[in-house]
Design a protein around this motif. Structure first.
Motif, short mmCIF file in Angstrom:
data_model
loop_
_atom_site.label_atom_id
_atom_site.label_comp_id
_atom_site.label_asym_id
_atom_site.label_seq_id
_atom_site.Cartn_x
_atom_site.Cartn_y
_atom_site.Cartn_z
N LEU A 45 -29.09 1.57 31.54
CA LEU A 45 -28.80 3.01 31.61
C LEU A 45 -29.62 3.79 30.59
N VAL A 46 -29.67 3.27 29.37
CA VAL A 46 -30.40 3.99 28.32
C VAL A 46 -31.89 4.01 28.63
N ASN A 54 -33.52 12.65 30.94
CA ASN A 54 -32.25 13.38 30.82
C ASN A 54 -31.20 12.48 30.17
N LEU A 55 -30.07 13.08 29.81
CA LEU A 55 -29.13 12.36 28.95
C LEU A 55 -27.98 11.69 29.69
N ASP A 56 -27.92 11.87 31.03
CA ASP A 56 -26.77 11.34 31.78
C ASP A 56 -26.52 9.86 31.50
N GLY A 57 -27.59 9.09 31.49
CA GLY A 57 -27.44 7.65 31.29
C GLY A 57 -26.88 7.31 29.93
N GLN A 58 -27.33 8.06 28.91
CA GLN A 58 -26.82 7.77 27.57
C GLN A 58 -25.35 8.11 27.46
N ILE A 59 -24.96 9.21 28.13
CA ILE A 59 -23.54 9.58 28.09
C ILE A 59 -22.71 8.48 28.75
N LEU A 60 -23.18 7.99 29.91
CA LEU A 60 -22.44 6.92 30.58
C LEU A 60 -22.37 5.68 29.69
N ALA A 61 -23.44 5.42 28.92
CA ALA A 61 -23.41 4.26 28.02
C ALA A 61 -22.28 4.40 27.00
N PHE A 62 -22.07 5.63 26.50
CA PHE A 62 -20.95 5.82 25.57
C PHE A 62 -19.62 5.54 26.25
N PHE A 63 -19.48 6.06 27.47
CA PHE A 63 -18.23 5.82 28.20
C PHE A 63 -18.02 4.32 28.42
N THR A 64 -19.10 3.61 28.72
CA THR A 64 -18.98 2.17 28.94
C THR A 64 -18.44 1.46 27.71
N MET A 65 -18.93 1.92 26.53
CA MET A 65 -18.44 1.27 25.30
C MET A 65 -16.95 1.47 25.16
N VAL A 66 -16.48 2.70 25.44
CA VAL A 66 -15.04 2.96 25.31
C VAL A 66 -14.26 2.11 26.32
N VAL A 67 -14.77 2.07 27.55
CA VAL A 67 -14.10 1.27 28.58
C VAL A 67 -14.07 -0.19 28.18
N LEU B 179 -20.91 9.11 39.60
CA LEU B 179 -20.64 7.68 39.41
C LEU B 179 -19.97 7.42 38.07
N LEU B 180 -20.22 8.30 37.10
CA LEU B 180 -19.55 8.13 35.80
C LEU B 180 -18.04 8.30 35.97
N THR B 181 -17.64 9.41 36.60
CA THR B 181 -16.21 9.65 36.80
C THR B 181 -15.60 8.52 37.62
N MET B 182 -16.36 8.06 38.62
CA MET B 182 -15.84 7.00 39.48
C MET B 182 -15.59 5.73 38.66
N PHE B 183 -16.53 5.41 37.76
CA PHE B 183 -16.37 4.21 36.95
C PHE B 183 -15.16 4.34 36.02
N VAL B 184 -15.04 5.50 35.38
CA VAL B 184 -13.91 5.69 34.47
C VAL B 184 -12.60 5.63 35.25
#
Lengths: 99, 545
Positions: A45-46, A54-67, B179-184
């Motif tokens: 993602l990064v 763009n930053l979308d991938g980096q934001i998702l990477a943060f969410f992944t860490m929390v998950v 896809l982010l919201t979907m994953f969460v």
């Protein structure tokens, strides 16, 4: 360095994690392999985020860490409770239910 | 548009990130449920033990009914049709399918929570009523700590907030527009479910084993979902389903990075395949079904009913949105694969169900077969297909919830008697219960005048109209195989002699009775007078982009 190399590394890590889940028998090790897969996804993602600028991938990477952290809490709770019952974390021992 | 600053700019003169605009009103169904879950946790922490069970039930019902009222109000205001829109900076879509499925999920959750609170089935211990969940989930099965907790009549009331969190995730799942919201949402709905599987009062080893299997395989599947997301992001440079669709069909403006990545179809196809693996795991489609029978058997039966109904609804909603919003442009690539998955799911589910000797496993394989039938509606790739899937999910949820509620009532000294042989002659001992279960089985089999028939007819008609006639033939054949084992159970219940040491049928309180009665009502209602709900599903069948 060409960022595409990071994608190859991510794919490699993901494959190692996935084959670990299939091959290994200890629930904790399986769990670590799943975490490796999640981190491989983060790396991809990064890298893509860098490629696209763009930053979308980096934001998702943060969410992944929390998950992943939340998953550790739930996963270890379940694995520890079954370990205290059976004194074993091997997934081969958990076979009360068969087809 | 948030988060699309060029990285170079982000380094130098750091631009300010605008505060996102959130439409709280339209998100209220989810907010109410999550709010109730938080109140439930506070109640768990501060209330004395004897008050907890009743309070938690009240909080859960208030939250779920409140969420349902919010859904109805939103639909009445036209958010399902003319005023449908993208919310929360485009990451959540509230439209017809989202609101329809949220309504179904909330109703099933209300009925499921009623079965959680059932306290009349187990014998009282020291005057305490107990329910289907472990006295103390952390205690080792068979240990001194567990005996003490049982003596004191403890109950695991955490099950209610956990359910509310799972329901919150399920509400978000079919509404997620990136896809982010979907994953969460996928994780928010899964993590509580893993825990809920582990806390059965009886047969705790089976229950813990089910939880470990569900957790490890579920985490494995979500890792696939995430890597697929990464690849799709790499292909399209965006996580939004609508923007991915634009890139896929080539109408998006081409940036230098996109010019490179869209050259590589492998990113798109492998990414889509891996995301689909994550979602097909959740719906229990073959070849990602192996967790289903074990988890359905091991989990506490009220949880199994909830999981079978609501998880499937939420996951099919997300699957529909993914394929219909993001990837209609490459349907000629994914349709053949989904054909294969649907055929395998229907055939394997039906054939393996024939060999089962345990009622819960039988219902699990039947749920796999039903996932296949629903997939045929998804393959239709038109509006009728969406409407058929929505209707099928509505019908299936209530039948399956009712069937599992019936399973909780047939008991012997060791708890629920789930082995099929002990169900022999149930029709002579308890004709009403056996008749109700027979009705649910006939609905599973798709016999006319039940909701199952209308649902199956709708998906097969949509699939045939969408050019998938061979799929319909396979579907009808596997329905016939499936009908065989449903009828076999009915014959067993009514036409064989009861065992002398057979199970007794417990008399439930009004809670479980309500759930079963609603199941019967909806099953007959959707079978006899389906038109209103078919129209509703058709009206709700347009995805917003």
């Amino acid at each position: 360095m060409n960022p595409v190399n990071y994608l190859y590394l991510a794919a490699l890590l993901f494959t190692i994690g996935a084959s670990g889940v299939v091959i290994r028998r200890n629930a904790i090790v399986l769990f670590m392999c799943v975490e490796l897969m999640l981190n491989a996804s983060n790396l991809a993602l990064v890298t893509f985020s860098r490629l696209h600028g763009n930053l979308d991938g980096q934001i998702l990477a943060f969410f992944t860490m929390v998950v992943a952290a939340a998953e550790v809490v739930v996963g270890l709770a379940i694995i520890v409770s079954i370990f205290r019952t059976r004194h074993s974390a091997s997934v081969d021992d958990s076979n009360l239910m068969k087809l | 548009m948030i988060a699309t600053h060029a990285l170079a700019a982000a380094g130098g003169n750091s631009p300010s990130i605008p505060a996102p605009h959130i439409e709280y009103g339209q998100l209220s169904p989810m907010l109410v449920v999550f709010g109730a879950a938080l109140v439930g946790i506070l109640a768990e922490a501060f209330l004395p033990r004897r008050l907890r069970a009743a309070t938690q039930l009240g909080i859960s019902l208030a939250g779920l009914v409140g969420g349902f009222v919010a859904v109805v109000v939103l639909a009445a205001q036209g958010h399902a049709s003319t005023r449908a829109g993208l919310l929360a900076m485009g990451s959540v879509a509230i439209d017809g399918p989202a609101l329809f499925l949220q309504g179904v999920i909330l109703l099933t959750a209300v009925l499921a929570v009623l079965t959680y609170a059932e306290g009349r089935l187990e014998p009282r211990i020291n005057g305490h009523r107990i329910d289907a969940f472990a006295a103390q989930a952390a205690a080792v099965p068979g240990g001194e700590q567990e005996r003490e907790a049982t003596r004191e009549g403890l109950r695991t009331t955490e099950i209610y907030p956990l359910t509310l969190f799972a329901v919150g995730g399920m509400l978000l799942f079919p509404a997620s527009n990136d896809l982010l919201t979907m994953f969460v949402a996928l994780e928010v709905l899964s993590l509580p479910l893993y825990l809920m599987c582990a806390i059965a009062r009886r047969r705790r080893l089976l229950s813990q084993e089910a939880a470990v299997k569900y957790f490890l395989l579920g985490a494995f599947a979500s890792a696939f979902f995430l890597f697929g997301t990464a690849l799709l992001y790499g292909y399209a440079g965006s996580l939004r389903l609508g923007e991915i669709a634009d890139v896929v069909s080539g109408v998006a403006p081409v940036t230098p990075a996109l010019a490179v990545t869209t050259q590589n179809d492998a990113l798109l196809l492998i990414g889509l395949a891996m995301v689909s693996v994550g979602l097909l795991f959740k719906v229990g489609a073959v070849p990602f079904h192996s967790w289903t029978p074990d988890v359905y058997q091991g989990a506490p039966t009220p949880v199994t009913g909830f999981m079978a109904a609501a998880t499937k609804t939420a996951a099919f909603g997300a699957l529909l949105r993914l394929f219909y919003v993001a990837f209609p442009g490459i349907r000629w690539d994914w349709r053949p694969v989904m054909w294969g998955v649907a055929i395998l799911t229907m055939v394997v589910g039906s054939i393996l169900a024939v060999t089962q000797q345990d009622v819960k496993r039988l219902l699990a394989y039947s749920s796999i077969a039903h996932a296949g039938f629903i997939l045929t509606g998804l393959i239709a790739t038109d509006r009728r297909g969406v409407a058929a899937v929505l209707f099928y999910l509505l019908a299936y949820s209530f039948v399956t919830l009712g069937a599992f509620a019936v399973v909780t009532l047939v008991r012997d000294s060791k708890g629920e008697a789930t082995h099929l042989s002990s169900w022999a002659g149930l029709g002579r001992r308890s004709p009403l219960l056996a008749a109700v279960f027979a009705l649910f089985l006939l609905a599973f089999a798709g016999i006319p005048l039940t909701s199952g028939f209308t649902g199956k007819f709708a998906v097969f008609q949509a699939a045939a109209g969408g050019g998938a006639a061979p799929l319909v033939i396979v579907g009808v054949l596997s329905s016939a195989i499936a009908a065989f084992f449903y009828i076999r159970v009915i014959v067993l219940m009514f036409f064989s002699d009861p065992q002398p040491s057979g199970p007794a049928v417990a008399v439930p309180s009004a809670l479980t009775a309500t759930t079963i009665a609603f199941g019967v009502l909806v099953t007959l209602g959707l079978g006899l007078l389906p038109q209103y709900f078919l129209d509703l599903a058709t009206k709700a069948s347009i995805f917003i982009r």
